[in-house]
Scaffold this motif. Structure first.
Motif, PDB file in Angstrom:
ATOM      1  N   ALA A  78       0.829  -1.213   0.000  1.00 46.70           N
ATOM      2  CA  ALA A  78       0.000   0.000   0.000  1.00 46.70           C
ATOM      3  C   ALA A  78       0.857   1.254   0.000  1.00 46.70           C
ATOM      4  N   LEU A  79       2.008   1.200   0.621  1.00 47.52           N
ATOM      5  CA  LEU A  79       2.893   2.367   0.667  1.00 47.52           C
ATOM      6  C   LEU A  79       3.734   2.518  -0.600  1.00 47.52           C
ATOM      7  N   LEU A  80       4.127   1.402  -1.196  1.00 48.54           N
ATOM      8  CA  LEU A  80       5.020   1.458  -2.346  1.00 48.54           C
ATOM      9  C   LEU A  80       4.313   1.565  -3.695  1.00 48.54           C
ATOM     10  N   LEU A  81       3.125   1.019  -3.847  1.00 47.86           N
ATOM     11  CA  LEU A  81       2.433   1.047  -5.140  1.00 47.86           C
ATOM     12  C   LEU A  81       2.163   2.455  -5.655  1.00 47.86           C
ATOM     13  N   PRO A  82       1.679   3.397  -4.834  1.00 47.85           N
ATOM     14  CA  PRO A  82       1.461   4.744  -5.380  1.00 47.85           C
ATOM     15  C   PRO A  82       2.740   5.363  -5.939  1.00 47.85           C
ATOM     16  N   ALA A  83       3.866   5.142  -5.263  1.00 45.98           N
ATOM     17  CA  ALA A  83       5.130   5.684  -5.761  1.00 45.98           C
ATOM     18  C   ALA A  83       5.520   5.041  -7.082  1.00 45.98           C
ATOM     19  N   ALA A  84       5.291   3.737  -7.201  1.00 42.33           N
ATOM     20  CA  ALA A  84       5.611   3.047  -8.452  1.00 42.33           C
ATOM     21  C   ALA A  84       4.747   3.567  -9.594  1.00 42.33           C
ATOM     22  N   PHE A  85       3.438   3.755  -9.332  1.00 37.35           N
ATOM     23  CA  PHE A  85       2.560   4.276 -10.378  1.00 37.35           C
ATOM     24  C   PHE A  85       2.921   5.703 -10.762  1.00 37.35           C
ATOM     25  N   ALA A  86       3.302   6.529  -9.799  1.00 35.17           N
ATOM     26  CA  ALA A  86       3.689   7.909 -10.101  1.00 35.17           C
ATOM     27  C   ALA A  86       4.911   7.921 -11.007  1.00 35.17           C
ATOM     28  N   GLY A  87       5.879   7.042 -10.718  1.00 35.98           N
ATOM     29  CA  GLY A  87       7.057   6.965 -11.573  1.00 35.98           C
ATOM     30  C   GLY A  87       6.712   6.485 -12.966  1.00 35.98           C
ATOM     31  N   ALA A  88       5.781   5.564 -13.055  1.00 33.88           N
ATOM     32  CA  ALA A  88       5.373   5.040 -14.363  1.00 33.88           C
ATOM     33  C   ALA A  88       4.673   6.097 -15.172  1.00 33.88           C
ATOM     34  N   CYS A  89       3.905   6.977 -14.510  1.00 33.70           N
ATOM     35  CA  CYS A  89       3.200   8.048 -15.230  1.00 33.70           C
ATOM     36  C   CYS A  89       4.187   8.961 -15.925  1.00 33.70           C
ATOM     37  N   SER A  90       5.316   9.282 -15.260  1.00 35.80           N
ATOM     38  CA  SER A  90       6.266  10.158 -15.923  1.00 35.80           C
ATOM     39  C   SER A  90       7.015   9.447 -17.032  1.00 35.80           C
ATOM     40  N   ALA A  91       7.129   8.134 -16.917  1.00 39.23           N
ATOM     41  CA  ALA A  91       7.887   7.403 -17.919  1.00 39.23           C
ATOM     42  C   ALA A  91       7.077   7.145 -19.181  1.00 39.23           C
ATOM     43  N   VAL A  92       5.764   7.161 -19.085  1.00 38.17           N
ATOM     44  CA  VAL A  92       4.915   6.869 -20.238  1.00 38.17           C
ATOM     45  C   VAL A  92       4.735   8.131 -21.068  1.00 38.17           C
ATOM     46  N   GLY A  93       4.855   8.034 -22.370  1.00 35.68           N
ATOM     47  CA  GLY A  93       4.566   9.174 -23.245  1.00 35.68           C
ATOM     48  C   GLY A  93       5.712  10.158 -23.321  1.00 35.68           C
ATOM     49  N   GLU A  94       5.547  11.320 -22.721  1.00 33.28           N
ATOM     50  CA  GLU A  94       6.518  12.412 -22.819  1.00 33.28           C
ATOM     51  C   GLU A  94       7.863  12.029 -22.210  1.00 33.28           C
ATOM     52  N   ASP A  95       8.884  12.768 -22.612  1.00 34.97           N
ATOM     53  CA  ASP A  95      10.206  12.578 -22.043  1.00 34.97           C
ATOM     54  C   ASP A  95      10.464  13.587 -20.937  1.00 34.97           C
ATOM     55  N   GLY A  96       9.408  14.099 -20.308  1.00 39.45           N
ATOM     56  CA  GLY A  96       9.594  15.090 -19.264  1.00 39.45           C
ATOM     57  C   GLY A  96      10.251  16.327 -19.843  1.00 39.45           C
ATOM     58  N   CYS A  97      11.287  16.766 -19.181  1.00 36.75           N
ATOM     59  CA  CYS A  97      11.973  17.991 -19.607  1.00 36.75           C
ATOM     60  C   CYS A  97      13.246  17.716 -20.406  1.00 36.75           C
ATOM     61  N   ASP A  98      13.497  16.440 -20.732  1.00 40.83           N
ATOM     62  CA  ASP A  98      14.677  16.106 -21.527  1.00 40.83           C
ATOM     63  C   ASP A  98      14.575  16.726 -22.920  1.00 40.83           C
ATOM     64  N   ASP A  99      15.694  17.178 -23.428  1.00 39.93           N
ATOM     65  CA  ASP A  99      15.805  17.693 -24.797  1.00 39.93           C
ATOM     66  C   ASP A  99      14.850  18.846 -25.106  1.00 39.93           C
ATOM     67  N   THR A 100      14.684  19.771 -24.173  1.00 37.97           N
ATOM     68  CA  THR A 100      13.813  20.930 -24.399  1.00 37.97           C
ATOM     69  C   THR A 100      14.606  22.209 -24.648  1.00 37.97           C
ATOM     70  N   GLY A 101      15.913  22.118 -24.703  1.00 33.56           N
ATOM     71  CA  GLY A 101      16.759  23.305 -24.848  1.00 33.56           C
ATOM     72  C   GLY A 101      16.422  24.170 -26.056  1.00 33.56           C
ATOM     73  N   THR A 102      16.185  23.555 -27.205  1.00 27.82           N
ATOM     74  CA  THR A 102      15.880  24.325 -28.419  1.00 27.82           C
ATOM     75  C   THR A 102      14.584  25.091 -28.255  1.00 27.82           C
ATOM     76  N   GLU A 103      13.567  24.446 -27.729  1.00 32.33           N
ATOM     77  CA  GLU A 103      12.277  25.127 -27.542  1.00 32.33           C
ATOM     78  C   GLU A 103      12.387  26.219 -26.480  1.00 32.33           C
ATOM     79  N   LEU A 104      13.153  25.988 -25.422  1.00 33.83           N
ATOM     80  CA  LEU A 104      13.340  27.022 -24.398  1.00 33.83           C
ATOM     81  C   LEU A 104      14.044  28.245 -24.980  1.00 33.83           C
ATOM     82  N   ARG A 105      15.019  28.039 -25.873  1.00 32.07           N
ATOM     83  CA  ARG A 105      15.698  29.178 -26.525  1.00 32.07           C
ATOM     84  C   ARG A 105      14.719  29.955 -27.403  1.00 32.07           C
ATOM     85  N   ARG A 106      13.829  29.238 -28.116  1.00 30.34           N
ATOM     86  CA  ARG A 106      12.811  29.920 -28.936  1.00 30.34           C
ATOM     87  C   ARG A 106      11.893  30.765 -28.059  1.00 30.34           C
ATOM     88  N   LEU A 107      11.506  30.223 -26.917  1.00 31.03           N
ATOM     89  CA  LEU A 107      10.658  31.000 -26.008  1.00 31.03           C
ATOM     90  C   LEU A 107      11.407  32.228 -25.487  1.00 31.03           C
TER      91      LEU A 107
END
Length: 175
Positions: free
Chosen positions: A17-46
């Motif tokens: 019960a204590l560990l499953l929510p943390a595992a699911f939260a980590g999985a949410c960030s791993a699915v789909g987007e790459d988080g903030c990795d490789d955003t340098g070009t877009e940040l420079r445009r902004l």
């Protein structure tokens, strides 16, 4: 075994019960987007958005931010697409209405569209599409979260920010 110590099965259930929510939260960030990795070009445009360097006459960087200019960041709280942004702080000797009037005119001239929101009394917001990305321009008359806090002296401190979701999604001023 004492009557107050939990059984092995209870300990396993409690651990799960204590560990499953943390595992699911980590999985949410791993699915789909790459988080903030490789955003340098877009940040420079902004950061290159002209309205970040545009301010009413008399506006300047806060005394404790001289030489800083535009800062960029990527916020990934895993509850949605990461938010990319470029920000700039100013102090201004006039009033809030003068700041909003200036940016209303400058934003319209640059192709931004106003999205008035009565809930946002201390800020103004505009949107536009740039290179297929939905951008938000925000002028906040009560900037918070900057460290150190901007020193406004006798003037008004405010921030100008241009942001977008990592995926270029349709974030609006009311979200």
């Amino acid at each position: 075994m004492s009557p107050t110590s939990p059984s092995a099965g209870t300990r396993v259930m409690l651990t799960a019960a204590l560990l499953l929510p943390a595992a699911f939260a980590g999985a949410c960030s791993a699915v789909g987007e790459d988080g903030c990795d490789d955003t340098g070009t877009e940040l420079r445009r902004l950061a290159d958005q002209p309205l970040l360097s545009s301010a009413p006459a008399g506006a300047s960087a806060p005394a404790n931010y001289r030489g800083v200019g535009v800062t960029t960041g990527c916020d990934d709280d895993s509850s949605g697409a990461p938010w990319l942004h470029a920000d700039r702080l100013y102090v201004f000797p006039g009033g809030p209405d003068d700041v909003i009037a200036y940016y209303t005119k400058a934003a319209a001239a640059a192709g931004w569209h106003s999205e008035p929101d009565p809930a946002r009394v201390a800020e103004a917001c505009w949107t536009r599409i740039d290179r297929g990305r939905h951008l938000l321009l925000d002028v906040d008359l009560r900037p918070r979260g900057f460290s150190p806090e901007p020193e406004a002296g006798t003037g008004l401190a405010y921030s100008v920010s241009v942001g977008t979701e990592r995926d270029g999604g349709e974030e609006t001023c009311r979200d």
